[in-house]
Design a protein around this motif. Structure first.
Motif, PDB file in Angstrom:
ATOM      1  N   ARG A 567      -8.162  -1.710   0.767  1.00  0.00           N
ATOM      2  CA  ARG A 567      -8.595   0.375   0.945  1.00  0.00           C
ATOM      3  C   ARG A 567      -9.736   0.232   1.356  1.00  0.00           C
ATOM      4  O   ARG A 567     -10.532   1.250   1.225  1.00  0.00           O
ATOM      5  N   VAL A 568      -9.996  -0.493   2.875  1.00  0.00           N
ATOM      6  CA  VAL A 568     -11.172  -0.494   3.759  1.00  0.00           C
ATOM      7  C   VAL A 568     -10.918  -0.084   5.250  1.00  0.00           C
ATOM      8  O   VAL A 568      -9.563  -0.528   5.443  1.00  0.00           O
ATOM      9  N   TYR A 591      -8.979  -4.777   7.493  1.00  0.00           N
ATOM     10  CA  TYR A 591      -8.860  -3.183   7.202  1.00  0.00           C
ATOM     11  C   TYR A 591      -7.293  -2.827   6.953  1.00  0.00           C
ATOM     12  O   TYR A 591      -6.943  -3.430   7.456  1.00  0.00           O
ATOM     13  N   ALA A 592      -7.060  -1.517   6.930  1.00  0.00           N
ATOM     14  CA  ALA A 592      -5.974  -1.253   6.156  1.00  0.00           C
ATOM     15  C   ALA A 592      -5.338   0.145   7.604  1.00  0.00           C
ATOM     16  O   ALA A 592      -4.748   0.266   7.921  1.00  0.00           O
ATOM     17  N   ALA A 648      -1.243  -9.696  12.744  1.00  0.00           N
ATOM     18  CA  ALA A 648      -0.325  -8.301  12.123  1.00  0.00           C
ATOM     19  C   ALA A 648      -1.911  -7.181  12.150  1.00  0.00           C
ATOM     20  O   ALA A 648      -2.499  -7.606  11.284  1.00  0.00           O
ATOM     21  N   TYR A 649      -1.604  -6.293  13.260  1.00  0.00           N
ATOM     22  CA  TYR A 649      -3.089  -4.938  13.263  1.00  0.00           C
ATOM     23  C   TYR A 649      -3.238  -4.728  12.222  1.00  0.00           C
ATOM     24  O   TYR A 649      -1.551  -3.768  11.960  1.00  0.00           O
ATOM     25  N   PRO A 650      -3.607  -4.177  11.924  1.00  0.00           N
ATOM     26  CA  PRO A 650      -3.826  -2.936  11.064  1.00  0.00           C
ATOM     27  C   PRO A 650      -3.522  -1.139  11.871  1.00  0.00           C
ATOM     28  O   PRO A 650      -3.002  -1.780  12.811  1.00  0.00           O
ATOM     29  N   LEU A 719      -5.912   5.015   3.426  1.00  0.00           N
ATOM     30  CA  LEU A 719      -6.173   4.454   2.325  1.00  0.00           C
ATOM     31  C   LEU A 719      -5.550   4.587   0.999  1.00  0.00           C
ATOM     32  O   LEU A 719      -6.177   3.972   0.085  1.00  0.00           O
ATOM     33  N   GLY A 720      -4.746   5.415   1.035  1.00  0.00           N
ATOM     34  CA  GLY A 720      -3.935   6.045  -0.740  1.00  0.00           C
ATOM     35  C   GLY A 720      -4.825   6.890  -0.998  1.00  0.00           C
ATOM     36  O   GLY A 720      -5.743   7.262  -2.292  1.00  0.00           O
TER      37      GLY A 720
END
Length: 731
Positions: A567-568, A591-592, A648-650, A719-720
């Motif tokens: 969650r960054v 990174y999210a 897989a990019y964020p 990040l929820g």
């Protein structure tokens, strides 16, 4: 990228392969054609990008609105500044509820013979006009019917009769200058088109000095307009033809000279125009051939006229010296300069101001910007007194010189920290009776909604880079957040041009802190937090340190338990947007979400073309890839656009403006196309483009609040972290 039940298909730009060859290397760019700003197909594509991001982020609308209302609810909408005195007037601004722009105003000062009383600002109240209050410029009236509005500078004649102001209505930072007779309120017929930042009247008020940019948006001319004459006849005072040099000017402390500064990141040249003898023209203080980075100010010491120099001659962090014109006439190696403030490896001297009885020093020490004072009476003595500075209680803070008048008994200081809103102080200068001086708090910017600084914590931590370098971090959080590895985190960075991320209070950031997000400023190399070497170790062929430092900062936060590794998010703008693109390529799995604001992600293409805005000026920061194959290869190994790979990019948002003249919209437009093409993940990659904005985005405070709410909602959603912590938020 394929469509999902929640996301439509993104717009796909057609490919038009364009080859770029340098030093035997060829790069094929499929999307360079998007640079054609006047092409209707490009405009249509950009509008399609906006429609796509609106569809993808539609579910964040409620969160965006909530954050916007929190920003609005904490901000005193009917606000005012603390008046600052200049000559016989107090100048200030008012902002009104429901209005986007300030109203610039003034009121006459009095001279009673009591210096402190005469320099005590009048108390301005919302909705209550001061006796004799005069409106100089109503930004709201000026902005009416315009797509964009920004003031790029203003000046008043010493007698207070004439007012010049510069307005931008496009966002391209080219300003129209107009003149107002403050005695009648009427506009003069004189109009100057295409000026740049900065205006100054000659002491007699008959002419106005201004700068003009060239086709690459570099300020290259200083002109003088004589009131009442055609603009076409304006005198060309100076033209700088070196494409790698930036040009600007200011008035000397006593307003006896025009100080013309010509500089790049590594050396400079200053020329002085004596208003007492303008026909003599500009006088060069020290030629750029000496390769010294310096500032200069006319100065007298022990009855001898000369020049005060703040410089890096044998002083990487700069020092302060005095020399005479006789010395400056000698060959550089033979010149003797008298040391007034010696060099320190721990203190970076950023600038020196001159008052009647003091030198005012802007310095950086222990990562922090602060103001120090050095008595002029001690400068000529061997037992020079040490500098002194006002004392502040917080560990992490920023203090800065806001305004100073050569003859005034006090100076205006600004103060802020991560937890303390901006404060306005007047610092009464030390005297024999009061050797420590006195801080007078004039105002603390109000924060509404029950803000309590005790609800938040700001601390300094240190990450360790792979080469062992310790990287300072500023960690800001809500007090209720625990160091248990479950919190969401946002890492912010810049790391270029020796710019530092100084402690400052930001109302909008509270909306993230109140949702449990740990907000971190990563003070990576390339900035100036730890002195000149910190900058040197993050530029040119050491630029990758900026990117790896940011990743090391992220790793530290995870390892220390401040944040949940899943969650960054990362945030940065302009050169910090280049940082975002590089980090996304280096460590996409960490990174999210990544938000890149006006991102410099196609840096190599830009710098290889000296005809593009500001390209040649960038050579001192990144190196010159046109002439140096090593620089070309090094830049190509890290620039974001060339190094996109199948990973897989964020979730990524590129935020830009169509009229940005510093980082052209085409860079993020190309970047998102290539990212979508290469990404093996399913996270959306969006381009949000303000069609009427400039490098700072759209104009108007309400629109800017909504832009910040958009960025933060995008991050919080990824990040929820959409829900407020119990008891948090404006009350």
């Amino acid at each position: 990228m394929t469509a999902t039940p929640h996301h439509p298909l993104p717009p796909v730009a057609r490919k038009v392969p364009t080859s770029r060859t340098h030093h035997g290397d060829t790069f094929v760019d499929d999307y360079e054609w998007l640079r054609e700003k006047e092409n209707p197909e490009v405009v249509a594509h950009l509008k399609a990008e906006n429609a796509y991001q609106e569809a993808v982020t539609a579910g964040q609308e409620a969160l965006r609105e909530a954050i916007f209302q929190e920003i609005k609810g904490r901000t005193l909408e009917t606000d005012l500044s603390v008046p600052s005195r200049k000559d016989a007037w107090w100048y200030f601004t008012r902002t009104l509820e429901g209005k986007d722009y300030p109203v610039y105003a003034r009121v006459a000062a009095t001279d009673s013979g009591d210096p402190l009383a005469d320099w005590t600002p009048p108390v301005v109240e919302a909705g209550v006009a001061l006796p004799g209050e005069q409106t100089l410029l109503d930004g709201n009236a000026e902005a009416e019917g315009q797509p964009f509005f920004s003031v790029g500078g203003a000046a008043v004649t010493r007698d207070g009769n004439l007012y010049a102001y510069a307005v931008d209505n496009a966002g391209d930072e080219r300003f129209t200058v107009r003149f107002k007779d403050l005695r009648t309120g009427e506009l003069l017929p004189d109009v100057i088109e295409g000026a740049f930042y900065g205006l100054a009247f000659s002491p007699d008020g008959t002419r106005l000095y201004y700068t003009v940019v060239d086709e690459s948006w570099r300020p290259h001319q200083i002109r003088a307009h004589v009131l009442g004459t055609p603009v076409e006849q304006d005198e060309l005072l100076y033209q700088e033809d070196d494409a790698g040099m930036w040009l600007g000017f200011e008035l000397s402390a006593q307003r006896t000279h025009l100080v013309v500064g010509i500089s790049c990141a590594e050396y400079s040249e200053v020329r002085l125009l004596d208003f007492a003898d303008p026909a003599a023209g500009l006088r060069t203080v020290l030629s750029r051939d000496a390769r010294v980075l310096y500032e200069a100010e006319p100065f007298a010491l022990d009855g001898t006229d000369g020049v005060l120099l703040t410089h890096d001659r044998d002083a990487v962090n700069s020092m302060v010296s005095f020399t005479t014109w006789e010395e400056l006439a000698k060959p550089f190696e033979a010149q003797e300069w008298r040391t007034l403030l010696p060099h320190s490896p721990e203190v970076r001297v950023n600038g020196t101001g001159v008052l009647r009885d003091f030198l005012v020093l802007s310095v950086r020490q222990d990562t922090l910007e602060r103001v120090q004072f050095l008595p002029r009476q001690s400068l000529g003595t061997p037992e020079q007194r040490p500098t002194m500075e006002p004392a502040f209680a917080e560990e992490l803070f920023t203090s800065y010189l806001s305004a100073a008048d050569y003859d005034a008994p006090l100076v205006r200081l600004g103060y802020t920290s991560f937890l303390t809103p901006v404060r306005v102080y007047d610092f009464v200068l030390p005297t024999a009776a009061a050797p420590e001086g006195e801080l007078l708090l004039r105002r603390e910017h109000p924060v509404l909604g029950g803000y309590d600084p005790q609800d938040y914590v700001a601390t300094r931590e240190w990450a360790v880079a792979a080469d062992g370098t310790r990287i300072p971090l500023s960690v800001i959080r809500h007090r209720s957040v625990r160091q248990d590895g479950t919190a969401p985190g946002l890492v912010y960075g810049y790391g270029s041009y020796e710019s530092s991320l100084d402690p400052q209070f930001v109302i909008s950031r509270l909306s993230l802190l109140d949702r449990g997000v740990v907000f971190v400023d990563a003070h990576v190399r390339g900035g100036g937090e730890l002195g000149r070497h910190w900058y040197e170790d993050g530029k040119k062929l050491a630029k990758k340190n900026t990117f790896t430092d940011f990743v090391a900062a992220t790793d530290h936060l995870i390892a220390s338990g401040w944040v949940d590794p899943d969650r960054v998010a990362a945030l940065g703008g302009s050169a910090g947007g280049l940082l975002m693109g590089a980090v996304a390529n280096l460590a996409p799995e960490k990174y999210a979400a990544v938000v890149a604001q006006v991102p410099f992600v196609d840096a190599l293409t830009t710098i290889l073309d000296p005809e593009l805005p500001l390209s040649a000026l960038e050579w001192e920061e990144w190196g010159n890839p046109i002439t140096d194959p090593e620089v070309y290869a090094y830049m190509k190994s890290y620039t974001p656009y060339e190094n996109i790979r199948p990973v897989a990019y964020p979730r990524i948002a590129a935020v830009t403006s169509f009229n940005d003249t510093r980082v052209l919209y085409v860079e993020p437009a190309k970047w998102v196309q290539a990212l979508r093409e290469q990404s093996t993940g399913t996270e959306p990659i969006v381009l949000k483009i303000e069609m009427d904005g400039g490098h700072g985005g759209a104009s108007g405070r309400y629109v800017q609040w909504r832009e910040r709410a958009w960025d933060y909602a995008f991050i919080a959603d990824a990040l929820g972290a959409g829900a407020l912590l119990p008891g948090a938020g404006p009350q």
